[in-house]
Design a protein around this motif. Structure first.
Motif, PDB file in Angstrom:
ATOM      1  N   LYS A   1      -2.352   1.584   8.040  1.00 30.60           N
ATOM      2  CA  LYS A   1      -2.758   2.642   8.639  1.00 30.60           C
ATOM      3  C   LYS A   1      -3.173   3.632   7.682  1.00 30.60           C
ATOM      4  CE  LYS A   1      -3.310   1.426  12.830  1.00 30.60           C
ATOM      5  NZ  LYS A   1      -3.694   0.052  12.435  1.00 30.60           N
TER       6      LYS A   1
ATOM      7  N   ARG B   1      -7.573  -2.312   7.251  1.00 33.51           N
ATOM      8  CA  ARG B   1      -6.959  -1.154   8.072  1.00 33.51           C
ATOM      9  C   ARG B   1      -6.385  -1.617   9.524  1.00 33.51           C
ATOM     10  NH1 ARG B   1      -5.856   3.009   4.914  1.00 33.51           N
ATOM     11  NH2 ARG B   1      -7.634   3.152   3.496  1.00 33.51           N
TER      12      ARG B   1
ATOM     13  N   ASP C   1     -19.576  -5.039   1.864  1.00 32.73           N
ATOM     14  CA  ASP C   1     -18.931  -3.980   2.041  1.00 32.73           C
ATOM     15  C   ASP C   1     -19.762  -2.842   1.272  1.00 32.73           C
ATOM     16  OD1 ASP C   1     -16.609  -5.034   3.035  1.00 32.73           O
ATOM     17  OD2 ASP C   1     -15.461  -5.122   1.150  1.00 32.73           O
TER      18      ASP C   1
ATOM     19  N   GLU D   1     -14.446   4.221   6.697  1.00 28.80           N
ATOM     20  CA  GLU D   1     -13.427   5.083   5.898  1.00 28.80           C
ATOM     21  C   GLU D   1     -14.124   6.014   5.089  1.00 28.80           C
ATOM     22  OE1 GLU D   1     -11.024   2.559   3.556  1.00 28.80           O
ATOM     23  OE2 GLU D   1     -10.217   4.260   2.175  1.00 28.80           O
TER      24      GLU D   1
ATOM     25  N   GLN E   1      -0.303   7.704  -4.207  1.00 26.14           N
ATOM     26  CA  GLN E   1      -1.046   7.660  -2.750  1.00 26.14           C
ATOM     27  C   GLN E   1      -2.191   6.676  -2.882  1.00 26.14           C
ATOM     28  OE1 GLN E   1      -2.524  11.163  -1.331  1.00 26.14           O
ATOM     29  NE2 GLN E   1      -1.564  10.912   0.764  1.00 26.14           N
ATOM     30  N   ARG E   2      -2.230   5.752  -1.937  1.00 25.19           N
ATOM     31  CA  ARG E   2      -3.515   5.077  -2.023  1.00 25.19           C
ATOM     32  C   ARG E   2      -3.633   3.861  -2.997  1.00 25.19           C
ATOM     33  NH1 ARG E   2      -8.039   6.930   0.750  1.00 25.19           N
ATOM     34  NH2 ARG E   2      -9.320   6.146  -1.066  1.00 25.19           N
TER      35      ARG E   2
ATOM     36  N   GLU F   1      -8.578  12.046   3.672  1.00 20.06           N
ATOM     37  CA  GLU F   1      -9.187  10.737   4.019  1.00 20.06           C
ATOM     38  C   GLU F   1      -9.230  10.521   5.465  1.00 20.06           C
ATOM     39  OE1 GLU F   1      -5.444   8.382   2.486  1.00 20.06           O
ATOM     40  OE2 GLU F   1      -7.035   6.845   3.353  1.00 20.06           O
TER      41      GLU F   1
ATOM     42  N   TYR G   1       0.822  -1.166   0.058  1.00 16.94           N
ATOM     43  CA  TYR G   1       0.065  -0.015  -0.110  1.00 16.94           C
ATOM     44  C   TYR G   1       0.759   1.336   0.179  1.00 16.94           C
ATOM     45  CZ  TYR G   1      -3.485   3.383   1.712  1.00 16.94           C
ATOM     46  OH  TYR G   1      -4.514   4.439   1.830  1.00 16.94           O
TER      47      TYR G   1
ATOM     48  N   ARG H   1      -7.415  16.243  -1.543  1.00 22.45           N
ATOM     49  CA  ARG H   1      -7.863  14.912  -1.112  1.00 22.45           C
ATOM     50  C   ARG H   1      -7.707  14.888   0.160  1.00 22.45           C
ATOM     51  NH1 ARG H   1      -4.106  13.159  -5.544  1.00 22.45           N
ATOM     52  NH2 ARG H   1      -2.411  12.829  -3.912  1.00 22.45           N
TER      53      ARG H   1
ATOM     54  N   LYS I   1     -17.195   4.137   3.354  1.00 21.01           N
ATOM     55  CA  LYS I   1     -16.878   2.975   3.264  1.00 21.01           C
ATOM     56  C   LYS I   1     -16.977   2.066   4.438  1.00 21.01           C
ATOM     57  CE  LYS I   1     -13.515   1.071  -0.178  1.00 21.01           C
ATOM     58  NZ  LYS I   1     -12.187   1.409  -0.905  1.00 21.01           N
TER      59      LYS I   1
ATOM     60  N   THR J   1     -10.166  -2.365  -0.858  1.00 20.89           N
ATOM     61  CA  THR J   1     -10.395  -1.824   0.515  1.00 20.89           C
ATOM     62  C   THR J   1      -9.150  -2.285   1.540  1.00 20.89           C
ATOM     63  OG1 THR J   1     -12.643  -1.930   0.013  1.00 20.89           O
ATOM     64  CG2 THR J   1     -12.147  -1.560   2.491  1.00 20.89           C
ATOM     65  N   PRO J   2      -8.303  -1.647   1.736  1.00 17.10           N
ATOM     66  CA  PRO J   2      -6.969  -1.855   2.358  1.00 17.10           C
ATOM     67  C   PRO J   2      -7.527  -2.501   3.851  1.00 17.10           C
ATOM     68  CG  PRO J   2      -6.522   0.253   1.467  1.00 17.10           C
ATOM     69  CD  PRO J   2      -7.799  -0.201   1.246  1.00 17.10           C
TER      70      PRO J   2
ATOM     71  N   ASN K   1      -9.796   7.576   8.605  1.00 13.44           N
ATOM     72  CA  ASN K   1      -9.826   6.001   8.669  1.00 13.44           C
ATOM     73  C   ASN K   1     -10.469   5.867  10.226  1.00 13.44           C
ATOM     74  OD1 ASN K   1      -9.157   5.257   6.244  1.00 13.44           O
ATOM     75  ND2 ASN K   1      -7.188   5.497   6.951  1.00 13.44           N
TER      76      ASN K   1
END
Lengths: 266, 417
Positions: free
Chosen positions: A266, A262, B107, B72, A91-92, B65, A83, B63, B99, A259-260, B67
């Motif tokens: 992180k 988690r 999901d 997410e 990124q991502r 994000e 990742y 961007r 998500k 969908t990593p 978590n």
């Protein structure tokens, strides 16, 4: 008299053969043990990886990613999940490899900006890994069974006793014609590897810059790959290493590519 | 003139982005993104468009994000100054979704999002999600070919396979290049035109929402999938002879695909039956007939760091005799359409130079579209790109022939942070 000489010669010949085969046997054993320690530590592992790529003019590029690995069997199939955090344009992004000990590896990339999962057509293990001096094969390892090994000597390196092992590919191979490894006699980890090209000129040198013991497992936590001909190098450091997390195989599927997981990433 | 104004805008956006990063980082949520300038010019003078430029824009993407344990959250927005079409500042929410997982098996992804499935490389059969061909032709990054849509995606994972359903409450059509930026052949006038045309969407109702589904299973390293779609043609291909207006006819698609690794490469196969719901008998002249489509492709690494692929797509119009009988005008389509595409791309100098060449050629329509680009990464943050889009065709009304006056070259600079 004649018979005595021939008997002696015979004994010497047998002894030499035995010694040679013992040497070959030792060499294979050393190569195998080092390979397993280097690429198959524990059953699985997680690390945050920082990569610094420095070109011949001193320009620096940096990558940062998390890498999760799971072994099916020691010396057998492996699964890798990567990742990316940096640089900004990747990124991502996630990247997955199903490494096959017997056949071709399978690779997938997920590009989140377009929600695209793409299998990568790559039978070339010598491509550069994310623009660094490491190849895909340097990351996941070349099985010891693909080369013939000879124990050519012993010496001291960085105040450690090492075996000197020479490996030559059994089948003609693009990656190197000859590799000389300096393997720590106690830890069975390569402290240095020299890769020679088709003209037997030194091309790349891998060195173990830092070794730490994590969960009782000696681990090379900083590696440097120098390209001697192009005068450039890449340094990789592994941080926050964790072993034996109990990672499940279904984590290395398209679902988690999108969908990593988690709990690990992180 | 355009360029100077845009450079000032770029500088301003950059300053804003840096100050934003600092502010928000203080609250623990990092912001990333890029600032990008894009300039493009035409290669043909006799184009009816108003500007000689195909692009002159500056764009800031931010961007962020977060978590959390339960979900997410991700958001991505573009702020831009577009001198050609919009003529000013505007912004677009590219993504803003949450998500989360229910019972460890389902999901959900809810909100504004970009969606992709199917197997083709830049050609689509079962990928019914909105595309942006204006961006594609103007030299924006490849990511802009996909337009966002507000949708609910659910994916259920079971040992039998994976079932994905995407519900888009408000029909999301493709963005066509007919925004004033590019010229196109207009069957109405029988000539090339550049007037932007906006086609009204079907009324907002449950019945007019889009539903797309996919069931996927991997068998022996091969990803097999079945698809279904209920919605509309994504382009306004219908024509109402009463109101004299184009519209989006209803469409159902049933398809399947397979993708796997073989012969040291990757191959893929995909097919679909396009059921033209508003003209089931194939007799209405203003509505396309049903058709069947198939594609096959293979990609392989041909040398170190060079990858090449080839695809063949075929399409057969069903009830062709009825189509011929009811045809209005002279622009008669063929019963069979074929398309060959090939992409060659290479990464050189430790992936700091990326070259790409992509050709679409239709032997049946006798038209082609060629796109090429060269990326040069000066640093991890700074990338400069030059590229072009070339169209050609013997007929004016075919897919690429209708854009034949729009050949362009562009340059793009991106600073990522």
């Amino acid at each position: 008299m004649k018979t005595k000489i021939s008997r002696t010669l015979g004994t010497v010949a047998i002894a030499t053969l035995l010694a040679l085969s013992a040497n070959a046997q030792d060499a294979v054993e050393i190569a195998k043990k080092a390979h397993l320690n280097y690429y198959y530590a524990a059953n699985d592992g997680l690390a945050e990886v920082s990569m610094k790529i420095v070109d011949s003019k001193g320009n620096e590029r940096n990558r940062r990613f998390s890498m999760l690995r799971m072994d099916e069997a020691d010396g057998g199939d492996q699964k890798y999940y990567t990742y990316f955090y940096e640089p900004s344009d990747v990124q991502r992004m996630t990247f997955m490899v199903h490494k096959s000990a017997a056949g071709n590896d399978k690779r997938w990339i997920y590009v989140p900006a377009v929600d695209l999962i793409k299998p990568i057509a790559a039978d070339d293990k010598n491509s550069s890994f994310v623009g660094s001096d490491f190849t895909y094969e340097d990351v996941s390892g070349r099985l010891w069974t693909e080369d013939n090994h000879t124990l050519t000597g012993e010496t001291r390196l960085n105040d450690r006793d090492v075996f000197i092992l020479e490996s030559k590919p059994i089948k003609p191979y693009k990656g190197f014609s000859r590799r000389v490894s300096y393997i720590d006699k106690e830890l069975y980890l390569p402290l240095k590897e020299e890769y020679y090209d088709a003209k037997d000129k030194l091309e790349r040198v891998l060195t173990a810059e830092k070794i730490e013991t994590i969960d009782n497992i000696p681990t090379v936590t900083e590696r440097k790959m120098q390209n001697m001909q192009k005068n450039r190098y890449t340094v990789v450091s592994f941080n926050s290493i964790k072993y034996n997390l109990g990672v499940k195989a279904d984590l290395f599927t398209e679902r988690y590519l999108k969908t990593p997981p988690r709990e690990y990433i992180k | 003139m355009y360029a100077r104004k845009n450079i000032l805008t770029a500088a301003l956006l950059f300053l804003i982005s840096i100050s934003t990063v600092k502010v928000v980082s203080a609250q623990g949520i990092p912001i990333n993104g890029f600032v990008q300038g894009l300039w493009g010019g035409r290669l043909q003078e006799k184009n009816p468009t108003s500007s000689d430029y195909t692009a002159s824009e500056v764009r800031l993407q931010l961007r962020m994000e977060h978590n959390a344990d339960i979900a997410e959250v991700f958001a991505r927005a573009d702020f831009f100054n577009d001198e050609i079409v919009a003529g000013g500042n505007d912004w677009e929410l590219r993504e803003a979704f949450a998500k989360f997982t229910l019972l460890g098996k389902i999901d959900f992804k809810v909100g504004r999002q970009i969606l992709t499935w199917g197997t083709g490389d830049l050609i689509f059969i079962n990928d019914v999600f909105a595309k942006d061909y204006e961006s594609f032709f103007a030299g924006r990054e490849d990511q802009y070919l996909k337009a966002p849509q507000t949708a609910l995606r659910s994916e259920y994972y079971s040992p039998l396979g994976e079932l994905a359903l995407v519900w888009t409450p408000r029909f999301a059509p493709n963005r066509t290049p007919a925004t004033g930026r590019f010229s196109y052949y207009s069957p109405m006038s029988g000539d090339f035109a550049a007037e932007p045309f906006a086609v009204p969407l079907p009324a907002e109702s449950i019945r007019n929402s889009e539903l797309a589904g996919r069931f996927q299973k991997t068998v022996g390293g091969m990803a097999l999938a079945l698809y279904g779609y209920k919605g509309f043609f994504k382009n306004p291909v219908g024509f109402d002879f009463v109101s004299m207006m184009p519209f989006y006819p209803r469409l159902n698609i049933y398809g399947a695909s397979a993708r796997g690794q073989a012969g040291g490469g990757v191959f893929w196969l995909e097919g679909g039956y396009f059921h033209s719901y508003d003209d089931q008998c194939g007799e209405k002249p203003g509505i396309p007939n049903s058709n069947i489509q198939g594609l096959v492709g293979f990609e392989k690494q041909i040398a170190s760091d060079i990858t090449a692929n080839i695809q063949y797509q075929a399409e057969k119009m069903l009830q062709y005799e009825r189509y011929e009988r009811n045809l209005v005008g002279n622009d008669k389509e063929d019963e069979f359409r074929s398309l060959v595409t090939s992409r060659i791309s290479g990464r050189f100098r430790m992936e700091t130079i990326i070259l790409s060449s992509f050709i679409f050629w239709s032997p049946s329509d006798e038209d082609l579209y060629y796109r090429f680009s060269a990326d040069y990464k000066l640093t991890d943050n700074m990338t400069v790109t030059v590229g072009g889009n070339i169209f050609d065709g013997n007929k004016r009304f075919t897919d690429f022939g209708m854009f034949q006056l729009n050949d362009n070259l562009y340059a793009r600079a991106t600073y990522g942070f």
